[in-house]
Scaffold this active site. Structure first.
Site, PDB file in Angstrom:
ATOM      1  N   ASN A   9       1.078  -1.336  -0.047  1.00  0.00           N
ATOM      2  CA  ASN A   9       0.113   0.018   0.067  1.00  0.00           C
ATOM      3  C   ASN A   9       0.883   1.144  -0.117  1.00  0.00           C
ATOM      4  OD1 ASN A   9      -1.329   2.284   0.979  1.00  0.00           O
ATOM      5  ND2 ASN A   9      -2.930   1.026   1.540  1.00  0.00           N
ATOM      6  N   ASP A  11       0.017   4.460  -0.161  1.00  0.00           N
ATOM      7  CA  ASP A  11      -0.651   5.825   0.132  1.00  0.00           C
ATOM      8  C   ASP A  11       0.172   6.868   0.673  1.00  0.00           C
ATOM      9  OD1 ASP A  11      -3.248   4.592  -0.731  1.00  0.00           O
ATOM     10  OD2 ASP A  11      -3.908   4.423   1.380  1.00  0.00           O
ATOM     11  N   HIS A  12       1.108   6.447   1.567  1.00  0.00           N
ATOM     12  CA  HIS A  12       1.911   7.233   2.374  1.00  0.00           C
ATOM     13  C   HIS A  12       3.134   7.769   1.516  1.00  0.00           C
ATOM     14  CE1 HIS A  12      -0.838   6.786   5.591  1.00  0.00           C
ATOM     15  NE2 HIS A  12      -0.389   5.479   5.838  1.00  0.00           N
ATOM     16  N   ARG A  20       3.763  18.759   1.095  1.00  0.00           N
ATOM     17  CA  ARG A  20       4.393  19.743   0.331  1.00  0.00           C
ATOM     18  C   ARG A  20       3.947  20.462  -0.703  1.00  0.00           C
ATOM     19  NH1 ARG A  20       9.560  22.408   0.143  1.00  0.00           N
ATOM     20  NH2 ARG A  20       9.706  21.888   2.329  1.00  0.00           N
ATOM     21  N   HIS A  52      -5.589   3.781  -1.840  1.00  0.00           N
ATOM     22  CA  HIS A  52      -6.682   3.931  -1.310  1.00  0.00           C
ATOM     23  C   HIS A  52      -7.181   5.421  -1.693  1.00  0.00           C
ATOM     24  CE1 HIS A  52      -9.646   4.502   2.528  1.00  0.00           C
ATOM     25  NE2 HIS A  52     -10.077   4.788   1.291  1.00  0.00           N
ATOM     26  N   ARG A  54      -9.274   8.403  -1.241  1.00  0.00           N
ATOM     27  CA  ARG A  54     -10.098   8.674  -0.285  1.00  0.00           C
ATOM     28  C   ARG A  54     -10.986   9.926  -0.716  1.00  0.00           C
ATOM     29  NH1 ARG A  54     -10.156   8.053   5.170  1.00  0.00           N
ATOM     30  NH2 ARG A  54      -8.821   6.138   5.866  1.00  0.00           N
ATOM     31  N   ARG A  58      -6.709  13.033   0.617  1.00  0.00           N
ATOM     32  CA  ARG A  58      -5.835  13.628   1.572  1.00  0.00           C
ATOM     33  C   ARG A  58      -4.209  13.025   1.105  1.00  0.00           C
ATOM     34  NH1 ARG A  58      -7.179  10.358   7.031  1.00  0.00           N
ATOM     35  NH2 ARG A  58      -9.219  11.320   6.724  1.00  0.00           N
ATOM     36  N   HIS A  59      -4.415  11.880   0.269  1.00  0.00           N
ATOM     37  CA  HIS A  59      -3.061  11.375  -0.200  1.00  0.00           C
ATOM     38  C   HIS A  59      -3.092  10.990  -1.661  1.00  0.00           C
ATOM     39  CE1 HIS A  59      -4.935   7.592   1.280  1.00  0.00           C
ATOM     40  NE2 HIS A  59      -4.718   7.758   2.546  1.00  0.00           N
ATOM     41  N   GLU A  79      -8.562   0.596  -3.091  1.00  0.00           N
ATOM     42  CA  GLU A  79      -9.358   0.577  -1.900  1.00  0.00           C
ATOM     43  C   GLU A  79     -10.310   1.793  -1.742  1.00  0.00           C
ATOM     44  OE1 GLU A  79      -6.879   1.004   1.638  1.00  0.00           O
ATOM     45  OE2 GLU A  79      -6.285  -0.879   1.500  1.00  0.00           O
ATOM     46  N   THR A 109      -6.678   6.741   9.961  1.00  0.00           N
ATOM     47  CA  THR A 109      -6.530   5.616   8.738  1.00  0.00           C
ATOM     48  C   THR A 109      -8.023   4.823   9.157  1.00  0.00           C
ATOM     49  OG1 THR A 109      -5.259   3.837   8.000  1.00  0.00           O
ATOM     50  CG2 THR A 109      -5.370   3.979  10.565  1.00  0.00           C
ATOM     51  N   THR A 110      -8.010   3.664   8.187  1.00  0.00           N
ATOM     52  CA  THR A 110      -9.406   3.019   8.296  1.00  0.00           C
ATOM     53  C   THR A 110      -9.213   2.343   9.681  1.00  0.00           C
ATOM     54  OG1 THR A 110      -8.778   2.606   6.023  1.00  0.00           O
ATOM     55  CG2 THR A 110     -10.709   1.291   7.031  1.00  0.00           C
ATOM     56  N   GLU A 160     -10.807  -9.455   3.131  1.00  0.00           N
ATOM     57  CA  GLU A 160      -9.681  -8.936   3.952  1.00  0.00           C
ATOM     58  C   GLU A 160      -9.864  -8.611   5.364  1.00  0.00           C
ATOM     59  OE1 GLU A 160      -7.127  -6.004   1.920  1.00  0.00           O
ATOM     60  OE2 GLU A 160      -6.278  -5.178   3.867  1.00  0.00           O
ATOM     61  N   HIS A 200      -3.862  -4.172   7.714  1.00  0.00           N
ATOM     62  CA  HIS A 200      -3.685  -3.261   8.541  1.00  0.00           C
ATOM     63  C   HIS A 200      -2.973  -3.440   9.910  1.00  0.00           C
ATOM     64  CE1 HIS A 200      -5.371   0.439  10.568  1.00  0.00           C
ATOM     65  NE2 HIS A 200      -5.972   0.672   9.366  1.00  0.00           N
ATOM     66  N   GLY A 201      -1.897  -2.493   9.975  1.00  0.00           N
ATOM     67  CA  GLY A 201      -0.843  -2.419  11.124  1.00  0.00           C
ATOM     68  C   GLY A 201      -0.081  -3.868  11.077  1.00  0.00           C
ATOM     69  N   GLY A 222       1.167  -1.053   4.348  1.00  0.00           N
ATOM     70  CA  GLY A 222       1.491   0.123   3.885  1.00  0.00           C
ATOM     71  C   GLY A 222       2.306   0.606   4.881  1.00  0.00           C
ATOM     72  N   HIS A 223       1.914   1.111   5.958  1.00  0.00           N
ATOM     73  CA  HIS A 223       2.735   2.020   6.733  1.00  0.00           C
ATOM     74  C   HIS A 223       4.119   1.743   7.248  1.00  0.00           C
ATOM     75  CE1 HIS A 223       3.481   4.688  10.422  1.00  0.00           C
ATOM     76  NE2 HIS A 223       2.908   5.567   9.517  1.00  0.00           N
TER      77      HIS A 223
HETATM   78  N1  PXP Z   1      -5.605  -2.661   4.339  1.00  0.00           N
HETATM   79  C1  PXP Z   1      -6.844  -1.947   4.236  1.00  0.00           C
HETATM   80  C2  PXP Z   1      -8.237  -2.189   3.977  1.00  0.00           C
HETATM   81  C3  PXP Z   1      -6.529  -0.568   4.557  1.00  0.00           C
HETATM   82  O1  PXP Z   1      -7.510   0.406   4.880  1.00  0.00           O
HETATM   83  C4  PXP Z   1      -5.084  -0.347   5.160  1.00  0.00           C
HETATM   84  C5  PXP Z   1      -4.746   1.092   5.553  1.00  0.00           C
HETATM   85  O2  PXP Z   1      -4.966   2.241   4.533  1.00  0.00           O
HETATM   86  C6  PXP Z   1      -4.196  -1.233   4.943  1.00  0.00           C
HETATM   87  C7  PXP Z   1      -4.392  -2.451   4.671  1.00  0.00           C
HETATM   88  C8  PXP Z   1      -2.666  -1.147   5.149  1.00  0.00           C
HETATM   89  O3  PXP Z   1      -2.567  -0.677   6.498  1.00  0.00           O
HETATM   90  P1  PXP Z   1      -1.240  -0.180   7.299  1.00  0.00           P
HETATM   91  O4  PXP Z   1      -0.707   0.896   6.379  1.00  0.00           O
HETATM   92  O5  PXP Z   1      -1.312  -0.162   8.472  1.00  0.00           O
HETATM   93  O6  PXP Z   1      -0.156  -1.414   6.713  1.00  0.00           O
END
Ligand code: PXP
Length: 250
Positions: A9, A11-12, A20, A52, A54, A58-59, A79, A109-110, A160, A200-201, A222-223
């Site tokens: 992911n 997004d970040h 910026r 994602h 949104r 935002r990203h 997403e 975040t979600t 998921e 997630h996480g 992602g993160h």
């Molecule tokens: N899966 C879904 C459905 C999410 O919404 C997210 C966060 O955007 C992720 C996975 C990735 O989560 P993380 O950034 O915590 O790894």
């Protein structure tokens, strides 16, 4: 033993650019470019790219997704919240997969899984429309038996499972309970012939616990990968995560 696939992911990457350049999207200086990073992740062995779009943009921006669609060689997973404008967008760019997520503007975040029972009517129509365009549909849900049943009834291809509570568990006891919930939900989804993903996480430490969840096909991360990449670069960060995902027993 089965191959556990990795969707990165990104997004970040866009979060950093927007910090910026949000007001100057067309600037030639706008960096980092999420599409260039996606290619590096793919070259490092990622099995897919996730982004994602949104409602508040935002990203990721619409243009990012259009460019990702044109450039991603593996698999593009979009997403999105279940709202009219975003569904139309998905039908226009046709990602390989859509993961429907709940979306509140104020969340960072979600935060939780989608309630498929409460939103069954709208979701049924979304699944039909996405399928008609050849897009596979995933539902991001908490590890709850009734939600898995609802995903099956709605005709989703994939669930998921939300791993956020396991990832953020403060006590051993809570982690054990959450892992058990994830294990049961994964087994139930597999029995219903749903593909089982998780996300997630997930990070370089708690991935050990993720190995204990059966029947997984793919993780969306992602993160932690973007954070690790700040130290060692994306190629090495993706390879390191893939290394930690090896030897998944399924
Ligand atoms: N899966 C879904 C459905 C999410 O919404 C997210 C966060 O955007 C992720 C996975 C990735 O989560 P993380 O950034 O915590 O790894």
């Amino acid at each position: 033993m089965s191959t556990l696939r990795l969707g990165v992911n990104i997004d970040h990457v866009a979060t950093l650019r927007q910090a910026r350049y949000a007001t100057m999207p067309e600037s030639k200086n706008a960096e980092p470019d999420p599409i260039a990073i996606a290619s590096i992740c793919e070259r490092a062995g990622a099995h897919g790219i996730t982004a994602h779009l949104r409602a508040d943009r935002r990203h990721m921006q619409d243009r990012d997704l259009e460019r990702l669609r044109a450039n991603v060689m593996t698999k593009l997973n979009l997403e999105m919240g279940n709202t009219a404008g975003i569904i139309d967008f998905a039908l226009r760019i046709v990602p390989d997969e859509v993961c429907v997520v709940p979306e509140k503007r104020e969340e960072i975040t979600t935060e939780g899984g989608l309630d498929l029972i409460a939103h069954a009517r709208e979701l049924r129509s979304t699944v039909k429309r996405l399928h008609a365009a050849g897009i596979r549909v995933s539902m991001f849900i908490d590890p709850v038996r009734e939600q898995v049943d609802a995903a099956g009834e709605l005709g989703a291809d994939i669930v998921e499972l939300h791993t956020g509570k396991l990832a953020n568990a403060f006590t051993e006891k809570f982690a054990r309970q959450e892992l058990e919930r994830l294990r049961e939900a994964a087994m139930h989804a597999h029995n219903l012939n749903l593909q089982v993903n998780a996300g997630h996480g997930i990070n370089y430490h708690n991935i050990v616990s993720i190995h204990k969840i059966p029947h997984l096909t793919e993780l969306n991360i992602g993160h932690s990968i973007v954070s690790r990449a700040a130290f060692i670069g994306f190629e090495a960060a993706v390879r390191e995560m893939l290394g930690l995902m090896e030897n998944y027993q399924g």
